[in-house]
Design a protein around this motif. Structure first.
Motif, PDB file in Angstrom:
ATOM      1  N   ALA A  10      50.223   5.450  20.365  1.00 26.88           N
ATOM      2  CA  ALA A  10      50.460   6.893  20.424  1.00 26.88           C
ATOM      3  C   ALA A  10      50.734   7.462  19.036  1.00 26.88           C
ATOM      4  O   ALA A  10      50.227   8.534  18.680  1.00 26.88           O
ATOM      5  N   ARG A  11      51.513   6.743  18.228  1.00 31.44           N
ATOM      6  CA  ARG A  11      51.804   7.217  16.868  1.00 31.44           C
ATOM      7  C   ARG A  11      50.536   7.246  16.025  1.00 31.44           C
ATOM      8  O   ARG A  11      50.320   8.183  15.248  1.00 31.44           O
ATOM      9  N   GLN A  12      49.681   6.228  16.163  1.00 29.79           N
ATOM     10  CA  GLN A  12      48.447   6.200  15.384  1.00 29.79           C
ATOM     11  C   GLN A  12      47.523   7.343  15.767  1.00 29.79           C
ATOM     12  O   GLN A  12      46.811   7.887  14.918  1.00 29.79           O
ATOM     13  N   LEU A  13      47.530   7.718  17.048  1.00 25.32           N
ATOM     14  CA  LEU A  13      46.682   8.804  17.524  1.00 25.32           C
ATOM     15  C   LEU A  13      47.348  10.168  17.426  1.00 25.32           C
ATOM     16  O   LEU A  13      46.743  11.174  17.808  1.00 25.32           O
ATOM     17  N   ASN A  14      48.599  10.179  16.964  1.00 25.01           N
ATOM     18  CA  ASN A  14      49.360  11.433  16.853  1.00 25.01           C
ATOM     19  C   ASN A  14      49.516  12.106  18.216  1.00 25.01           C
ATOM     20  O   ASN A  14      49.338  13.313  18.364  1.00 25.01           O
ATOM     21  N   LEU A  15      49.844  11.269  19.224  1.00 17.54           N
ATOM     22  CA  LEU A  15      50.078  11.754  20.577  1.00 17.54           C
ATOM     23  C   LEU A  15      51.444  11.290  21.052  1.00 17.54           C
ATOM     24  O   LEU A  15      52.008  10.338  20.526  1.00 17.54           O
ATOM     25  N   SER A  16      51.949  11.961  22.076  1.00 21.93           N
ATOM     26  CA  SER A  16      53.145  11.446  22.737  1.00 21.93           C
ATOM     27  C   SER A  16      52.735  10.326  23.686  1.00 21.93           C
ATOM     28  O   SER A  16      51.584  10.255  24.126  1.00 21.93           O
ATOM     29  N   GLN A  17      53.687   9.439  24.020  1.00 16.58           N
ATOM     30  CA  GLN A  17      53.357   8.349  24.936  1.00 16.58           C
ATOM     31  C   GLN A  17      52.910   8.871  26.308  1.00 16.58           C
ATOM     32  O   GLN A  17      51.954   8.342  26.880  1.00 16.58           O
ATOM     33  N   PRO A  18      53.571   9.902  26.873  1.00 19.79           N
ATOM     34  CA  PRO A  18      53.094  10.424  28.162  1.00 19.79           C
ATOM     35  C   PRO A  18      51.664  10.959  28.092  1.00 19.79           C
ATOM     36  O   PRO A  18      50.873  10.753  29.021  1.00 19.79           O
ATOM     37  N   SER A  21      49.337   8.009  28.044  1.00 17.33           N
ATOM     38  CA  SER A  21      49.266   7.396  29.380  1.00 17.33           C
ATOM     39  C   SER A  21      48.364   8.207  30.303  1.00 17.33           C
ATOM     40  O   SER A  21      47.574   7.630  31.071  1.00 17.33           O
ATOM     41  N   ARG A  22      48.455   9.539  30.229  1.00 20.04           N
ATOM     42  CA  ARG A  22      47.605  10.384  31.074  1.00 20.04           C
ATOM     43  C   ARG A  22      46.135  10.198  30.717  1.00 20.04           C
ATOM     44  O   ARG A  22      45.266  10.154  31.610  1.00 20.04           O
TER      45      ARG A  22
END
Length: 288
Positions: A10-18, A21-22
């Protein structure tokens, strides 16, 4: 899959974990199968996920190439060509790649040197874009394009009694300790089948069995025996120790060609390399 952690991914993609997951759940719904096994301690791909990973990686590479081709970012082209090749192709492949790099600088290569069967599987499962391989049994999921007929020859030390001949019949090998590749290899399959089809049983003494053609040449250099190998596997320039003698009656060849997945479309860079390989062989530049 590479990072084995939702948090790191998630950090590498600059996204939150939720959010990550979605997206994975949406992808699994589209595929119709679970792709990730997640526990409190680890994250690992399922069998379907492992099978899908090589194809996804190549799709990402092709997307990156398309975007950079469109935007032409100052020559910072970072496209990548992935291919699988039987090891003996490396005697001529560097020459073609060198010419390709001179014409299209900056394009990376990922080359897998695999056995014939492993190379076919790598093409079929999408791990590579295409392959250079021995053409044998047909496969419904692959397309073959013939490039060259590569004859089997005798490799022996220059001080061996057979080294003085320019051409020999297979019968002349009887009684000499022979070095051959494993019976499971593609080269041995082609050789055994061709000799059986000739209808003349030969009293050949397969004394040594090795996995790689380079090993058989090493044993020849040491004076332990003589080897039957494809011409492309022999030294392409004058060798101080090894002599190469043509074999006939019967003439046994293997067919080298390009292997691609049915219905697949090569990336622009791979298409250009494929054409250069075809042109190289048609001009007789294979060094045989």
């Amino acid at each position: 899959m590479d990072l084995s952690s939702f948090g790191a991914a998630a950090r590498q993609l600059n996204l939150s974990q939720p959010a990550l997951s979605r997206r994975i759940k949406g992808l699994e719904a589209a595929v119709g199968a679970q792709l990730i096994e997640r526990t409190t301690r680890s994250v690992a791909p399922t069998q379907v996920g492992r099978q899908l990973a090589p194809l996804v990686r190549r799709m990402v590479d092709e997307f990156e190439e398309s975007i950079l081709s469109i935007t032409d970012l100052g020559g910072r082209h970072r496209a990548q060509i992935t291919l699988a090749s039987v090891p003996t192709a490396f005697y001529f492949l560097p020459r073609v790649i060198g010419a390709f790099n001179a014409r299209y600088p900056g394009i990376r290569f990922r080359i897998l040197d695999l056995s014939a069967n492993e190379g076919l599987d790598a093409v079929a499962n999408g791990e590579v874009e295409f392959g250079i391989n021995i053409i044998g049994a047909t496969r419904d999921d692959l397309v073959f394009t013939t490039l060259i007929e590569d004859p089997f020859v005798l490799a022996c030390r220059r001080d061996h009694p057979l080294a003085q001949a320019r051409r020999l019949k297979w019968d002349a090998l009887a009684g000499h300790p022979l070095i051959g590749v494993a019976k499971s290899s593609g080269n041995r399959t082609v050789l055994d089948h061709a000799l059986a089809q000739a209808g003349r049983p030969l009293d050949l003494n397969w004394f040594y069995e090795v996995n790689h053609l380079s090993t058989s040449l090493g044993l020849v250099e040491a004076g332990l025996g003589i080897a039957v190998v494809p011409r492309l596997a022999t030294p392409q320039s004058e060798h101080p120790l090894i002599a190469v003698v043509e074999l006939d009656d019967p003439l046994v060849t293997r067919t080298i060609g390009l292997v691609e997945r049915c219905g697949s479309r090569l990336s622009p860079s791979a298409q250009r390399l494929r054409q250069m390989l075809l042109d190289e062989w048609r001009q007789g530049g294979q060094g045989t």
